[in-house]
Design a protein around this motif. Structure first.
Motif, mmCIF file in Angstrom:
data_model
loop_
_atom_site.group_PDB
_atom_site.id
_atom_site.type_symbol
_atom_site.label_atom_id
_atom_site.label_comp_id
_atom_site.label_asym_id
_atom_site.label_seq_id
_atom_site.Cartn_x
_atom_site.Cartn_y
_atom_site.Cartn_z
ATOM 1 N N LEU A 161 0.829 -1.202 0.000
ATOM 2 C CA LEU A 161 0.000 0.000 0.000
ATOM 3 C C LEU A 161 0.865 1.254 0.000
ATOM 4 C CD1 LEU A 161 -2.498 1.805 0.525
ATOM 5 C CD2 LEU A 161 -2.310 1.192 2.948
ATOM 6 N N SER A 162 1.894 1.275 0.824
ATOM 7 C CA SER A 162 2.743 2.456 0.950
ATOM 8 C C SER A 162 3.491 2.745 -0.347
ATOM 9 C CB SER A 162 3.721 2.276 2.108
ATOM 10 O OG SER A 162 3.021 2.146 3.339
ATOM 11 N N LYS A 163 3.903 1.709 -1.049
ATOM 12 C CA LYS A 163 4.580 1.910 -2.334
ATOM 13 C C LYS A 163 3.628 2.544 -3.349
ATOM 14 C CE LYS A 163 7.936 -1.854 -1.859
ATOM 15 N NZ LYS A 163 8.373 -3.196 -2.349
ATOM 16 N N ASP A 164 2.403 2.018 -3.430
ATOM 17 C CA ASP A 164 1.444 2.550 -4.399
ATOM 18 C C ASP A 164 0.963 3.944 -4.008
ATOM 19 O OD1 ASP A 164 1.604 0.370 -6.103
ATOM 20 O OD2 ASP A 164 -0.022 -0.710 -5.086
ATOM 21 N N PHE A 165 0.746 4.151 -2.708
ATOM 22 C CA PHE A 165 0.327 5.484 -2.265
ATOM 23 C C PHE A 165 1.438 6.506 -2.493
ATOM 24 C CE2 PHE A 165 0.665 8.565 1.277
ATOM 25 C CZ PHE A 165 -0.354 9.411 0.884
ATOM 26 N N SER A 166 2.676 6.141 -2.210
ATOM 27 C CA SER A 166 3.795 7.066 -2.391
ATOM 28 C C SER A 166 3.930 7.461 -3.854
ATOM 29 C CB SER A 166 5.092 6.421 -1.893
ATOM 30 O OG SER A 166 6.184 7.296 -2.037
ATOM 31 N N SER A 167 3.766 6.476 -4.737
ATOM 32 C CA SER A 167 3.843 6.762 -6.167
ATOM 33 C C SER A 167 2.736 7.736 -6.575
ATOM 34 C CB SER A 167 3.725 5.458 -6.960
ATOM 35 O OG SER A 167 3.659 5.710 -8.345
ATOM 36 N N TYR A 168 1.527 7.511 -6.087
ATOM 37 C CA TYR A 168 0.399 8.393 -6.407
ATOM 38 C C TYR A 168 0.608 9.779 -5.818
ATOM 39 C CZ TYR A 168 -4.260 10.422 -5.925
ATOM 40 O OH TYR A 168 -5.337 11.287 -5.944
ATOM 41 N N TYR A 169 1.018 9.853 -4.568
ATOM 42 C CA TYR A 169 1.131 11.130 -3.867
ATOM 43 C C TYR A 169 2.255 11.998 -4.450
ATOM 44 C CZ TYR A 169 0.809 14.244 0.196
ATOM 45 O OH TYR A 169 0.629 15.328 1.021
ATOM 46 N N ASN A 170 3.296 11.343 -4.923
ATOM 47 C CA ASN A 170 4.392 12.098 -5.541
ATOM 48 C C ASN A 170 4.004 12.646 -6.911
ATOM 49 O OD1 ASN A 170 6.088 11.598 -3.381
ATOM 50 N ND2 ASN A 170 7.014 9.783 -4.307
ATOM 51 N N ARG A 171 2.998 12.037 -7.520
ATOM 52 C CA ARG A 171 2.614 12.404 -8.882
ATOM 53 C C ARG A 171 1.427 13.365 -8.925
ATOM 54 N NH1 ARG A 171 1.607 7.753 -10.099
ATOM 55 N NH2 ARG A 171 -0.662 7.738 -10.226
ATOM 56 N N VAL A 172 0.537 13.262 -7.953
ATOM 57 C CA VAL A 172 -0.725 14.005 -7.987
ATOM 58 C C VAL A 172 -0.726 15.081 -6.906
ATOM 59 C CG1 VAL A 172 -3.218 13.838 -7.696
ATOM 60 C CG2 VAL A 172 -1.986 12.046 -8.931
ATOM 61 N N HIS A 173 -1.118 16.273 -7.294
ATOM 62 C CA HIS A 173 -1.237 17.383 -6.352
ATOM 63 C C HIS A 173 -2.665 17.405 -5.819
ATOM 64 C CE1 HIS A 173 -0.538 21.056 -4.332
ATOM 65 N NE2 HIS A 173 -1.195 21.838 -5.177
ATOM 66 N N VAL A 174 -2.834 17.015 -4.559
ATOM 67 C CA VAL A 174 -4.170 16.860 -3.996
ATOM 68 C C VAL A 174 -4.803 18.214 -3.675
ATOM 69 C CG1 VAL A 174 -5.532 15.848 -2.128
ATOM 70 C CG2 VAL A 174 -3.558 14.599 -3.075
ATOM 71 N N LEU A 175 -4.098 19.051 -2.948
ATOM 72 C CA LEU A 175 -4.626 20.366 -2.583
ATOM 73 C C LEU A 175 -4.274 21.369 -3.670
ATOM 74 C CD1 LEU A 175 -3.773 20.525 1.236
ATOM 75 C CD2 LEU A 175 -5.891 19.785 0.132
ATOM 76 N N GLY A 176 -5.267 21.680 -4.503
ATOM 77 C CA GLY A 176 -5.036 22.598 -5.616
ATOM 78 C C GLY A 176 -5.308 24.040 -5.232
ATOM 79 N N GLU A 177 -5.292 24.877 -6.220
ATOM 80 C CA GLU A 177 -5.588 26.283 -5.975
ATOM 81 C C GLU A 177 -7.043 26.434 -5.542
ATOM 82 O OE1 GLU A 177 -4.307 28.964 -9.005
ATOM 83 O OE2 GLU A 177 -2.632 27.683 -9.595
ATOM 84 N N PRO A 178 -7.346 27.407 -4.690
ATOM 85 C CA PRO A 178 -8.706 27.572 -4.162
ATOM 86 C C PRO A 178 -9.665 28.156 -5.187
ATOM 87 C CG PRO A 178 -7.275 29.286 -3.309
ATOM 88 C CD PRO A 178 -6.387 28.359 -4.086
ATOM 89 N N MET A 179 -10.025 27.345 -6.169
ATOM 90 C CA MET A 179 -10.961 27.770 -7.221
ATOM 91 C C MET A 179 -12.146 26.810 -7.225
ATOM 92 S SD MET A 179 -8.343 28.724 -10.298
ATOM 93 C CE MET A 179 -7.040 29.938 -10.055
ATOM 94 N N PRO A 180 -13.359 27.339 -7.173
ATOM 95 C CA PRO A 180 -14.555 26.494 -7.024
ATOM 96 C C PRO A 180 -14.661 25.379 -8.048
ATOM 97 C CG PRO A 180 -15.132 28.789 -6.678
ATOM 98 C CD PRO A 180 -13.698 28.788 -7.136
ATOM 99 N N HIS A 181 -14.252 25.614 -9.301
ATOM 100 C CA HIS A 181 -14.420 24.566 -10.307
ATOM 101 C C HIS A 181 -13.464 23.386 -10.080
ATOM 102 C CE1 HIS A 181 -10.989 26.774 -11.996
ATOM 103 N NE2 HIS A 181 -10.747 25.702 -12.745
ATOM 104 N N LEU A 182 -12.484 23.538 -9.183
ATOM 105 C CA LEU A 182 -11.547 22.453 -8.879
ATOM 106 C C LEU A 182 -11.902 21.711 -7.593
ATOM 107 C CD1 LEU A 182 -8.154 24.267 -9.632
ATOM 108 C CD2 LEU A 182 -9.457 22.753 -11.151
ATOM 109 N N TYR A 183 -12.919 22.217 -6.879
ATOM 110 C CA TYR A 183 -13.211 21.673 -5.563
ATOM 111 C C TYR A 183 -13.698 20.223 -5.610
ATOM 112 C CZ TYR A 183 -12.739 26.241 -3.300
ATOM 113 O OH TYR A 183 -12.256 27.414 -2.809
ATOM 114 N N ASN A 184 -14.575 19.889 -6.563
ATOM 115 C CA ASN A 184 -15.158 18.542 -6.577
ATOM 116 C C ASN A 184 -14.068 17.479 -6.646
ATOM 117 O OD1 ASN A 184 -17.617 16.658 -7.006
ATOM 118 N ND2 ASN A 184 -16.236 16.130 -8.685
#
Length: 449
Positions: free
Chosen positions: A395-418
């Motif tokens: 799990l940690s290997k797959d989560f680390s790969s995902y977390y390093n690639r994807v930016h979870v907290l984006g800019e505070p813009m309503p169209h990105l919230y969902n």
């Protein structure tokens, strides 16, 4: 359920120090302490057992009466094979035969009786944890206890040897080595003074509770209340921002949990390292430990306990950052699940985390939680701790790969919230999964690494 441990070990014993370092509160008592009344009761039960062999007479006509402790009649010899057959016990060594009861066997039976009496439950199960070399001896104790009238379920967990090539370390020396390596790894990352007492950087005061500060990608944005892709983790600043580079010489730490210092974190991480090293292999197989002092322990490498704890801490950091941003009015609260459109999760890694880990986790727990009585009619039982260890590492290997690639907290813009909220819901489930899985290994999550 409740758990009792036995035997009671002498205070200051080497194994007590080892278990204490792992957070195991094993019972201790004065060395050589005895309970004469209970011992006498055990001797009496065995003496009058129908499986006791008739006393033999020596060739000189004198009774073979090597006195048992406490005096009285001659040696008590129990026909264990007869008892096994009469009780229809399966999986016991066929070489169990006539056993002359020794003082140490009676001592073990007294310890077992005392441990069971402390369990305030209607049904008790006794697990004999033993080595492959001592399994025969422990089966003798098992059957002797049954002969003496014990009605509890008994099962045996047989463990393979622990090997330390090139070194002869005791258990306490081994855990001291791992703790020293963990402390050294932490100092390399955070500096020599690894104690979280404040968050203050070059005149910029960051909110208490932040495990990481967010830094803008353009000059002059350091410390502003806007969220960008680059992060400053607890430790030395690491960013390409020219403004931030001036503060590289500063270190900062996060007081995520008042009263708990780095020494406590290092203790938890040492325990995690040791538990994963010993439990990631099937318990009946040999375990080979690398105990070379120059080996070191990495805080990020995909190796066992440290890697798992590190990625669990990353989730804590993520949600601490989000909650702080909500308090500052940058983000709204996460809405109810029914209001989210999860079709916005288009990353393959997101569905991999859901279908490979979140969904099947409850089934894994059900398998691990099966009682020993359901393990079949044999004497042995398996405890599949290696499955939870391997599950967490994968799990940690797959989560680390995902977390390093994807930016979870984006800019505070309503169209990105969902999309952000959907990702946070997924990762919230993942965080709960981590906490639950670590709890099965008696490991508390740490909020920063």
């Amino acid at each position: 359920f409740s758990v009792s441990f036995c035997p009671v070990l002498p205070e200051g014993d080497d194994i007590i120090r080892f278990l204490g370092s792992l957070g195991v509160d094993w019972p201790t008592g004065p060395e050589g302490s005895a309970n004469d009344q209970r011992e006498e009761a055990v001797w009496e039960a065995l003496r009058w057992s129908p499986h006791r062999e008739p006393e033999e007479r020596r060739s000189d006509g004198a009774e073979e009466n090597g006195e048992r402790p406490g005096g009285g009649a001659g040696p008590v010899r129990i026909n264990l094979r007869e008892a096994v057959q009469q009780k229809s016990l399966q999986g016991y060594d066929p070489n169990l035969g006539v056993c002359t009861v020794q003082k140490d066997s009676v001592y073990q039976l007294v310890q077992l009786e005392a441990a069971v009496s402390e369990c305030k439950v209607p049904i008790a199960t006794v697990l004999h944890v033993t080595t492959s070399q001592d399994e025969f001896r422990q089966q003798q104790v098992d059957v002797l206890w049954r002969v003496g009238g014990a009605q509890v379920t008994q099962k045996h967990i047989v463990c393979g040897p622990v090997k330390t090539p090139g070194s002869q370390l005791s258990a306490s020396q081994y855990i001291q080595l791992r703790r020293a390596q963990m402390k050294e790894a932490s100092e390399m990352k955070y500096g020599e003074h690894v104690e979280g007492t404040f968050v203050f950087l070059a005149g910029l005061s960051f909110p208490r509770g932040f495990a990481s500060a967010w830094v803008g990608s353009t000059a002059g944005m350091l410390g502003k209340q806007q969220l960008f892709r680059e992060r400053v983790h607890c430790g030395l600043l690491s960013t390409t921002d020219d403004t931030a580079k001036r503060f590289r010489r500063y270190k900062f730490y996060s007081p995520q949990f008042p009263g708990q210092m780095w020494d406590d974190i290092i203790g938890v991480m040492t325990s995690a390292t040791v538990r994963f090293e010993l439990l990631s292999t099937v318990h009946s197989s040999p375990v080979t430990l690398d105990v070379q002092k120059e080996g070191g322990v990495s805080t990020k490498g995909p190796r066992g306990g440290v890697f798992v704890m590190y990625n669990c801490a990353r989730l804590h950091t993520l949600f601490s950052s989000y909650e702080q941003a909500v308090e500052q009015g940058l983000y709204p609260e996460i809405p109810d699940v029914s209001q989210l459109d999860f079709s916005s999760l288009k990353e393959e890694g997101e569905w991999l985390l859901l279908f490979n880990y979140v969904i099947p986790f409850s089934e894994l727990l059900d398998q691990l939680g099966q009682s020993p009585e359901r393990g079949g009619g044999g004497a042995r039982v398996s405890v599949r701790a290696e499955q939870i260890c391997r599950f967490l590492v994968s799990l940690s290997k797959d989560f680390s790969s995902y977390y390093n690639r994807v930016h979870v907290l984006g800019e505070p813009m309503p169209h990105l919230y969902n999309q952000m909220f959907c990702r946070l819901q997924l990762l919230r489930a993942l965080r709960e999964l981590y906490h639950c899985a670590l709890d099965t290994l008696h490991l508390p999550p740490v909020p920063q690494l």
